[in-house]
Write a protein that holds these residues in place. Sequence first.
Motif, PDB file in Angstrom:
ATOM      1  N   LEU A  90       0.688  -1.126   0.071  1.00  0.00           N
ATOM      2  CA  LEU A  90       0.013   0.115  -0.040  1.00  0.00           C
ATOM      3  C   LEU A  90       0.974   1.118  -0.011  1.00  0.00           C
ATOM      4  N   GLU A 112       7.042   4.732  -3.729  1.00  0.00           N
ATOM      5  CA  GLU A 112       5.670   4.848  -3.853  1.00  0.00           C
ATOM      6  C   GLU A 112       4.973   3.251  -3.662  1.00  0.00           C
ATOM      7  N   ARG A 113       3.679   3.406  -3.764  1.00  0.00           N
ATOM      8  CA  ARG A 113       3.098   2.062  -3.343  1.00  0.00           C
ATOM      9  C   ARG A 113       3.161   1.131  -4.717  1.00  0.00           C
ATOM     10  N   GLY A 114       3.318  -0.121  -4.768  1.00  0.00           N
ATOM     11  CA  GLY A 114       3.571  -1.008  -5.750  1.00  0.00           C
ATOM     12  C   GLY A 114       4.986  -0.998  -6.071  1.00  0.00           C
ATOM     13  N   VAL A 115       5.900  -0.747  -5.424  1.00  0.00           N
ATOM     14  CA  VAL A 115       7.249  -0.857  -5.782  1.00  0.00           C
ATOM     15  C   VAL A 115       8.004  -1.693  -4.566  1.00  0.00           C
ATOM     16  N   ARG A 163      -6.466   1.759  -4.044  1.00  0.00           N
ATOM     17  CA  ARG A 163      -5.576   1.647  -2.738  1.00  0.00           C
ATOM     18  C   ARG A 163      -4.134   0.717  -2.973  1.00  0.00           C
ATOM     19  N   GLY A 164      -4.110   0.071  -3.897  1.00  0.00           N
ATOM     20  CA  GLY A 164      -3.024  -0.999  -4.335  1.00  0.00           C
ATOM     21  C   GLY A 164      -3.242  -2.267  -4.108  1.00  0.00           C
ATOM     22  N   VAL A 165      -2.499  -3.375  -4.231  1.00  0.00           N
ATOM     23  CA  VAL A 165      -2.586  -4.717  -4.176  1.00  0.00           C
ATOM     24  C   VAL A 165      -2.637  -5.038  -2.716  1.00  0.00           C
ATOM     25  N   GLY A 166      -2.277  -4.139  -1.871  1.00  0.00           N
ATOM     26  CA  GLY A 166      -2.320  -4.440  -0.355  1.00  0.00           C
ATOM     27  C   GLY A 166      -3.545  -4.745   0.261  1.00  0.00           C
ATOM     28  N   GLY A 175       2.109  -4.406  -9.100  1.00  0.00           N
ATOM     29  CA  GLY A 175       2.046  -3.238  -8.081  1.00  0.00           C
ATOM     30  C   GLY A 175       1.725  -1.852  -8.751  1.00  0.00           C
ATOM     31  N   ARG A 176       2.047  -1.478  -9.837  1.00  0.00           N
ATOM     32  CA  ARG A 176       1.923  -0.150 -10.502  1.00  0.00           C
ATOM     33  C   ARG A 176       1.229  -0.525 -11.865  1.00  0.00           C
TER      34      ARG A 176
END
Lengths: 1083, 472
Positions: free
Chosen positions: A918, A940-943, B68-71, B140-141
């Motif tokens: 996140l 950032e998120r996703g990294v 929100r993201g994969v979290g 993730g992105r």
Amino acid sequence: MSCPHKHVDEDAVATAVKTTPLVWRNLDERAQNEAFEKHMHREFAPGASEWHDPVSRRNFLKIMGASVALAGAAGCIKYPEEAIVPYVQPPNDLLPGRPMYYATAMPFDGHAWPMIATANEGRPTKVDGNPDHPASLGSSTAIGQASVLQLYDPERAQIVTYAGQATDWSTFQVEILKEMRNFKATDGRGLYFLMTPSSSPTLAKQIAEFQKAYPNAKWHVWEACANHGARQASIASFGRAVNTVYRFDQASRILSLDSNFCVDEQGSLIYARQFVNGRRLRRPDKKKPVVREVIESDWQNPTYVESGNATMNRMYMVETNYTPTGAMADHRLALPPSQIEDFARAVAAGLGVAGVTAPEAASMSEGAGGNRGTQFVQAVIDDLKQAGASALVIPGRNQPASVHALAHAINQQLGAAGKTVIYTDPVDINPVDHVESIRALATDMNAGHVDTLFIMDGNPAYDAPADLNFVELLDKVRLKIRSGLYYDETSMYCHWHLPASHFLESWSDARGYDGTVATIQPLILPLYQGKSAHELFALLSGDITSTGQELIRNSWKDVKDDDWETALCKGVGLGAAPATVDVTFNASALNNAKAQATAKDALEVSLPPDPAIWDGTWSTNGWLQELPRAITKLVWDNAALMSKATADRLGVDSESLLQLKYVDGAGREQSMTVAVWLVPGHANDCITLTLGYGRKNVKAIGGVEPMDNLGFNAYPLRKAGNLNYTIVTAIPAKGRYPLSSTQLHQNPEGLDLVRFYSGTEFASGNAEYPEQEGYVPGIENRQKDVRLSLYPEFDYAHGHRWGMVVDDNACVGCNACVMACQSENNGPIVGKDQVSRYREMHWIRIDSWHFGDESNPITVFEPVMCQMCEHAPCEEVCPVNATTHSAEGINEMTYNRCVGTRYCSNNCPYKVRRFNFLRYNDYYTPSLKMVRNPLVTVRERGVMEKCTYCIQRIDITRIDVKRAEVARDSALAQQTVDGRTNPEYNPDEAKRQQNVIHDLMMGLQTACQQSCPTEALVFGDMNYRRADQKPVRINELKNQPQSFGLLTEFNTQPRTSYMSRFRNPNPSLESKPLFYPIKTEEG
Amino acid sequence: MSDESSSILATTEPSPLLLGHQTYTTVTDHISDIVLVRKTGPGWILGFLVCFAIVNVLMIAVAYLFYRGVGIWGIDVPVAWGFAIINFVWWIGIGHAGTLISAILLLLRQEWRTSINRFAEAMTIFAVMCAGMFPLLHTGRPWLAYWLLPYPNTMGIWPQFRSPLVWDVFAVSTYATLSLLFWYVGLIPDLATIRDRSNNKIQQIIYGMLCLGWRGGAMHWQRYEIISVILAGLCTPLVVSVHTVVSWDFAVAIVPGWHTTIFPPYFVAGAIYSGFAMVLTLAIPLRAAYKLHNLLTIKHLENMAIIMLATGLIVAYGYAMEIFMAFYGGNPYETSMVLDRWFGPYKVVYWMLIACNIAIPQLLWNKRVRTNVAALFIMSLVVNTGMWLERFVIVVTGLHHDFMPSRFGMYYPTIWDYAVFLGTLGFFTFMMFLFARFVPMIAGFEMRDMVNKKLGRQGTPTGMAPANVSEI
């Protein structure tokens, strides 16, 4: 009820904080009150400024054009409004983009940790130990590392408040000076101060002057987790307060009576280093000369020391909870808190200390441990007797005065006093017994003698002994003034709250654990309206003009300007360390009452400070909250730690709830519910519950929920009569409480991930150890066993080749490296819930591995970070080339390129990669932006991210080295001009540049390495050759026979290698030394 | 399509693949009436709406995921891959049956494929659509996921060709393209039939555009035959290659339980296994709903059951070899992984997988079971579940318990994991509803060819029955 806390309007405070304008014309505007608004509107009609500029056709078109063009852009990004402060006058020597370093120190627990603080463009972003100061030698603690985050804590008190309402310093000044005039008449009768212990010589002088002016004013000291027992025992044993300094470098046999001396004593940074230095072994190798290490960086005149020995010290630990120091011990006995005194008494009696009789053997039964206690005592007595003056007995900070007195007696008896144990004048400026001090204050408050009470720092409403009922007594005080970093529990009960300045914002001085003075200088102007204790005292004395700097300088006015500058620059050099003092031991100190006997169904609850948030002062610090505590690896919570046997007896398990029934301060029966966590090696029939949790109305940085829901407040259990432990009745309660731990599985499952040997066998060269598949010590030097690969081997012959060695034998599990890494590399805080989902973001983790019996395990700490594999499994599977290998052998991570497939993490056998599942980084809190290291990307998120060997530090060094090399080469090139010898050639210039290169290369440290008190982490360039051809330290260590790699059978060829742990068991307790991995038949 | 061997089957005995008294008219009526004449029943509308609702669940889940993201999923370190990869592999596998039926069985001249190939191919397309979503959602992105594509760019950087994820991009995109082409090309004659039989102007225009001006001329048929065989030839290796590449996502990694050379064949077999299960899951309700008993006979279902049994045994062999090698090879990580599967925290999933994929399908040896429609339907659901569990076991048990015990962890799917999975199931069914309603779900001209053979009119070249002449 006159108590102002009933009227505290927290929203009003918060609003006042938020709406106070940064720029203001007068105080009315600053306060934004109605009068100012009216005044403004009398002068200009509302909206007057908008009439001023009629819209011309040209302007209209301009604005419309720009609006249309920006309409799209504005939708995307909303820039936060912020005030910027340009460098009108940049500091001298400032090079934009290059950090500046200043020596300072952090006052803590009545002494100081000397530091070098890093400032980037005027913002302190990192603190490290001060290598020039004998109380640090360059290393630092986890709390010290996290202190920089505290500076920027948005929860810090920002303005002066009265009864919860915003006001300002000038109002306070008027009020207090009026009060002080009244006190002048009575010489300060009724004026009371309650302070935390301080070691500042300047503050001592200020207080002395103040006392001269107000002789009837009273001074009291309280700090919840100070070493109370030591203070009480020194007064009882020697008739005066002394500071005890231990010399572990002189000690061959060490007995720790519940002292976690590698981590939480005042001198721990030095104790840990000396202790571990006494355990470094090198194996005599007939072919190679004994390894020597350089201790001075002058390449022309290197001074070598033998850093490896053939012998090592032996440490015995007697403790309740399983601490990191306990894990370092060669033998360890877990005893309930009440029995540690019995143990000390038995040892003292065995050694023939006069006036001590051995307790009954049954009282050291180690719970269900049988007669091991008796055997252990005898072994300790024999060993200490044999060691004589080179023995060292250290009592823990959580032990009562009686144990400290016994330790003094044993050290005197052995002749260790003066050799391994040294007594000096106290470091503390007001060395009184805190318990007596706060008890006396409570008595006076109850009697109504206290008219005005100044509470400076500390948080007595939260952490005073429960039986003093401090909060209720506060009602009897007419005027309560409080100065502190936070508007905390105590502030709620006080009329005035004065914001204190952080040590990175203030001028001061302090003494290290050994008494050496350290200077404290600010790196930044106070962020809020904080004032230091010095400034506050000056204000009380009517001095409203002196700055903090002037106050400190004036107190050292004998020091010449040049010396002063040097002292500021180095952080050390003001005044000598206090001389050692001769003491006579008074045996009557030993006649203290014996510890309480425990009833059958009762449990003792040991109450030590929390290893991370300490007494609760640091509970808002998200870094520390998320720091995995040694052994338990718990984060964001404390818990009732207990052994499996005790849990089974009580019918509870980890995360189940336990009801503790205890008697509160007023003598009423109370109960509290705590969560249980099982710990190997914990003493039976007792519980450890750390202090510092269960605070109300505070929010930790990065914490998702208020602290109210985290942890359990242990202070109600803590009474002035026995701060060490308390007796409770425990009953299992319904329900469960989730706890987050970062390492749930601490059994190596027989895998070759960690190694320990018997040190004596190793040093004699007799023992054989299993060969490790795929690893030959020194393999990074590119010889022999490089295994087959589809891809050609890279030629690292030129340039740098970075590598690292982690010495498991030296790691004491203190966590300083974890914090240093987070601070250096902008590590985010993820919160308790995310940790429970296995998503913590620390780049370095300290694995704890337990071997053997659960009740008495052998434990090894092993820091694991990116291993920088030569054949990195992560690199091969990244679809976008986001993680690649550098020409210097570093496995690099390009955050900008990462799309987040997480394949690299799956394929990493060490599982050292961390993913931003996140958006963990706080992009929006303005003050937290300032703590970040500008040289490191905020992910950032996703990294995906991971340890980089602090590539930003490497880059700076590489550039500087290159520059020095060019300078050296051009200097050498001037030897000849047109083929003839140049008469003007200066040979010193080339040498000077070579020295610069050497210093740069030797000075390059990763953040973890820099913080480590025991030099367990060694980083360096494996290609670097000294001018005298002597090998550099990293290569020496890698060539040691105890060097091994993690999971090398996968042909990953990790750049980071490990060194095994050595134990030095006493043959009378362990006839056949245990070792690991156990050699198998096929092996 | 006609040759000696198949004509013998058609003429010497009544074909079990085409029941009842069938003429060109009855066949064509039956198929095209579903699109043109038949009223949209309440069942269809209800099912369609339910699926549409689930598609909305997918939309919400994906929107929240992007926000929100994969979290929001249960993934973590060590288990960095979860439902997204499990679902990806599962959906891709399901697609395989369609390709196998339409390509390999075409080349092998298996008559019985005719009635099932159209919707099996449609199933492939929709399954690949579902599968294709996941790699994107999983990153993730996701806004940068196009960096996996090899395209010249100003960054001057190519994808990393050693990574199986890049191979995946090629494998899956090729597969999706070819499957779509093959399906569409096969549809053209039938779309022309619909166009010709429609009385509705709008339908005529739409189907007229979709059938690309098909007139049923001999040249059309000849080219159609050629392109069919070429596409079938291209698709055939894909049946093997796609899941092989997908299996490399695992086999190339060093994770215990992944790093196995048996993965490619066993993944392909597993894919066909689950694919046929899914064809059965779809065929049996469609057959009942649209009364296709004569075109989609019990013989078809039985043949598919036999293929399931065969591929299921290959999969069982794969499991057995994995276990054997784990112990025989003596790699402690592999051994510990197998023991963890058996007795570890995910043992329930593992034993359910063994039950669904190996134990229960052995009932198919029994002809009574193979020819019992209800039993087959249940069996197909069991196998689908089993194959999904297999992917779960592979992805999760390998990762949660790999090399360093200090980083052993668990994977707990969250509600968002389930929402996305359910969402794709809904999307898939939603597409199948649209397909059944608007596209002839059985290849009409191929069925007429079978009628031709059944009626014994030898000598008429296959497919020469003009598609635009609906009655003879």
